[in-house]
Design an enzyme around this catalytic site. Structure first.
Site, PDB file in Angstrom:
ATOM      1  N   SER A 124      44.547 104.280  23.329  1.00 12.88           N
ATOM      2  CA  SER A 124      45.529 103.758  24.291  1.00 12.88           C
ATOM      3  C   SER A 124      46.641 104.774  24.535  1.00 12.88           C
ATOM      4  O   SER A 124      47.164 104.862  25.640  1.00 12.88           O
ATOM      5  CB  SER A 124      46.101 102.422  23.821  1.00 12.88           C
ATOM      6  N   GLU A 125      46.996 105.553  23.501  1.00 11.05           N
ATOM      7  CA  GLU A 125      48.005 106.611  23.698  1.00 11.05           C
ATOM      8  C   GLU A 125      47.662 107.850  22.883  1.00 11.05           C
ATOM      9  O   GLU A 125      47.184 107.751  21.747  1.00 11.05           O
ATOM     10  CB  GLU A 125      49.392 106.143  23.242  1.00 11.05           C
ATOM     11  N   THR A 126      47.962 109.000  23.472  1.00  9.11           N
ATOM     12  CA  THR A 126      47.989 110.263  22.740  1.00  9.11           C
ATOM     13  C   THR A 126      49.404 110.817  22.853  1.00  9.11           C
ATOM     14  O   THR A 126      49.953 110.913  23.958  1.00  9.11           O
ATOM     15  CB  THR A 126      46.968 111.265  23.309  1.00  9.11           C
TER      16      THR A 126
END
Length: 288
Positions: free
Chosen positions: A45-47
């Site tokens: 969902s996030e980096t």
């Protein structure tokens, strides 16, 4: 190019729970295109990308860093779980000597400090304003059908729609609720809503841990169908439930399949401290 990269499960003390974020340490600036390519490759969902602000900085001694967050499809202006994961990598893997770290982000300066049982994030607190049901009726009906709704609020700062389900429901109902995220992009395409929060009043603790409120979070508008545990959603939820319950100190549980716990302290200065654990489950090198 070789970049150190980690995966940290945030808002949990146990591996494979909470919300996984990739964390990339940058010695030098990347172009935006490369940020997005890496985030798409990691497919979480996030980096998060931590960068040095000055050539003489290093990840062990310095206390202030740049921080950006990308979903697989776009850059976002705030991400709590990837900030927690970033702090965990610096504290636990790079053995950063400072007790508090400052991150320069699109949402201003965010601080993360070591606590006995986790990491405390200092985040903005965003108010949510009441919204007439008819203004969001199509979106809500598409997402949750005829589920009973008690309250609806909108946060213009974060573009999140908060939908409180009826107090007649319990945690197991929210956990099992089938939410249709596929059709939301067609129903809401004005750009006003970028995230849907479903929330429910907590229950008194019996045999289980007592929580003040529960939630789930959906953001297909930024390429995330359901996010497991969401710090940014709790910048809105904390404001809403603090007013509803008349409490400054709260415990929250996000009822995704992975699940995660957040300990919340609403401050007098218009900000919120959110505490959570983190488990680093992967460490490696990205090569391009």
């Amino acid at each position: 190019m070789r970049l150190p990269i980690f995966i940290a499960d945030a808002f949990t003390a146990k591996a494979f729970r909470g919300n996984p974020a990739a964390v990339c340490l940058l010695e030098n600036e990347l172009d935006k295109d490369m940020h997005q390519k890496i985030a798409r490759e990691m497919n979480l969902s996030e980096t998060a990308f931590i960068r040095k602000l000055h050539p003489t900085d290093n990840f062990t001694q310095s206390s202030c860093f740049g921080l950006r967050w990308f979903t697989p499809t776009t850059e976002v202006s705030l991400c709590g779980h990837a900030t927690l994961g970033s702090a965990a990598v610096l504290f636990h893997k790079k053995k950063n000597v400072n007790s508090t770290l400052t991150f320069v982000t699109l949402s201003g300066e965010l601080k993360a400090r070591k606590a006995e049982d986790g990491i405390v994030l200092d985040l903005p607190l965003y108010p949510a304003h009441p919204l007439d049901f008819q203004e969001a009726a199509d979106l809500i009906k598409t997402a949750i059908g005829d589920t009973l709704v008690q309250d609806i609020c909108y946060s213009p700062d974060t573009q999140k729609l908060l939908v409180r389900l009826s107090d007649t429901y319990d945690r197991s109902f929210l956990e099992g609720l089938k939410v249709n995220t596929q059709d939301l992009l067609q129903v809401e395409n004005t750009g006003k809503v970028k995230g849907l929060i479903l929330t429910l009043k907590g229950e008194p603790g019996g045999q289980t841990q007592a929580f003040d409120f529960y939630s789930r979070y959906f953001a297909p508008w930024v390429g995330v169908a359901e996010d497991p545990v969401t710090g940014s959603a709790h910048t809105v939820l904390s404001s809403y439930w603090s007013q509803q319950l008349g409490k400054k100190e709260m415990r929250a549980f996000q009822c995704s399949q992975r699940g995660g716990e957040l300990v919340i302290s609403v401050r007098a200065d218009g900000r919120v401290d959110i505490r959570g654990g983190a488990a680093i489950v992967l460490e490696g090198t990205l090569t391009t």
